[in-house]
Design a protein around this motif. Sequence first.
Motif, mmCIF file in Angstrom:
data_model
loop_
_atom_site.group_PDB
_atom_site.id
_atom_site.type_symbol
_atom_site.label_atom_id
_atom_site.label_comp_id
_atom_site.label_asym_id
_atom_site.label_seq_id
_atom_site.Cartn_x
_atom_site.Cartn_y
_atom_site.Cartn_z
ATOM 1 N N LEU A 53 0.856 -1.174 0.000
ATOM 2 C CA LEU A 53 0.000 0.000 0.000
ATOM 3 C C LEU A 53 0.893 1.226 0.000
ATOM 4 N N SER A 54 0.626 2.168 -0.890
ATOM 5 C CA SER A 54 1.407 3.411 -0.897
ATOM 6 C C SER A 54 0.496 4.600 -1.148
ATOM 7 N N TYR A 55 0.876 5.720 -0.558
ATOM 8 C CA TYR A 55 0.150 6.979 -0.722
ATOM 9 C C TYR A 55 1.175 8.070 -0.984
ATOM 10 N N THR A 56 0.915 8.886 -1.995
ATOM 11 C CA THR A 56 1.795 10.000 -2.334
ATOM 12 C C THR A 56 0.973 11.281 -2.389
ATOM 13 N N VAL A 57 1.478 12.316 -1.775
ATOM 14 C CA VAL A 57 0.917 13.654 -1.919
ATOM 15 C C VAL A 57 2.012 14.500 -2.565
ATOM 16 N N GLN A 58 1.649 15.203 -3.647
ATOM 17 C CA GLN A 58 2.651 15.960 -4.395
ATOM 18 C C GLN A 58 2.055 17.253 -4.921
ATOM 19 N N ARG A 59 2.925 18.175 -5.227
ATOM 20 C CA ARG A 59 2.509 19.464 -5.808
ATOM 21 C C ARG A 59 3.575 19.862 -6.811
ATOM 22 N N THR A 60 3.168 20.085 -8.047
ATOM 23 C CA THR A 60 4.089 20.478 -9.104
ATOM 24 C C THR A 60 3.578 21.759 -9.747
ATOM 25 N N ILE A 61 4.432 22.767 -9.814
ATOM 26 C CA ILE A 61 4.013 24.056 -10.366
ATOM 27 C C ILE A 61 4.945 24.493 -11.489
ATOM 28 N N ASP A 62 4.383 25.282 -12.394
ATOM 29 C CA ASP A 62 5.150 25.926 -13.460
ATOM 30 C C ASP A 62 5.840 27.134 -12.831
ATOM 31 N N HIS A 75 -2.862 13.735 -5.315
ATOM 32 C CA HIS A 75 -2.908 12.520 -4.503
ATOM 33 C C HIS A 75 -2.816 11.274 -5.382
ATOM 34 N N LEU A 76 -1.995 10.314 -4.969
ATOM 35 C CA LEU A 76 -1.867 9.025 -5.646
ATOM 36 C C LEU A 76 -1.932 7.923 -4.591
ATOM 37 N N VAL A 77 -2.707 6.881 -4.880
ATOM 38 C CA VAL A 77 -2.799 5.728 -3.982
ATOM 39 C C VAL A 77 -2.625 4.471 -4.818
ATOM 40 N N LYS A 78 -1.829 3.525 -4.311
ATOM 41 C CA LYS A 78 -1.639 2.235 -4.978
ATOM 42 C C LYS A 78 -1.795 1.123 -3.948
ATOM 43 N N MET A 79 -2.559 0.101 -4.337
ATOM 44 C CA MET A 79 -2.724 -1.085 -3.503
ATOM 45 C C MET A 79 -2.468 -2.313 -4.367
ATOM 46 N N LYS A 80 -1.762 -3.288 -3.800
ATOM 47 C CA LYS A 80 -1.446 -4.502 -4.545
ATOM 48 C C LYS A 80 -1.551 -5.700 -3.614
ATOM 49 N N TYR A 97 -5.166 4.763 -7.856
ATOM 50 C CA TYR A 97 -6.069 5.909 -7.795
ATOM 51 C C TYR A 97 -5.257 7.170 -8.002
ATOM 52 N N GLU A 98 -5.764 8.048 -8.858
ATOM 53 C CA GLU A 98 -5.187 9.377 -9.042
ATOM 54 C C GLU A 98 -6.242 10.392 -8.664
#
Length: 108
Positions: A53-62, A75-80, A97-98
């Motif tokens: 199980l993984s969860y990522t919170v990210q912010r990318t700006i120009d 937000h990104l979530v992955k379950m396997k 999940y995105e």
Amino acid sequence: MVVEAFYNSLNQLLDQQVDPGNGLYQFVNITSDRGKGLEFELDAQHHAWRGELSYTVQRTIDQQTRALLANSPMHLVKMKLQVPLRSALLASAELDYEGPQTTYTGIR
């Protein structure tokens, strides 16, 4: 459990934008973007069963416009889950999940 922080600095990128003159999409050079975030990852195993199980919170700006990059979810979530069927055969399922993201046309 693993926790990772990351920071990306990318330069001389191509981005897809609408040409205001004709309304068509075109690829243009943008100056750079910056991304930062945190990732949490948990792995577990019980006998031959395995789960991740993984969860990522990210912010990318120009960097030029200070706007969030298109098609870049916060937000990104992955379950396997992996289950043994026979000695050399495994069944595996993965769910990704995105979170909501703005498209190139500005639709969220």
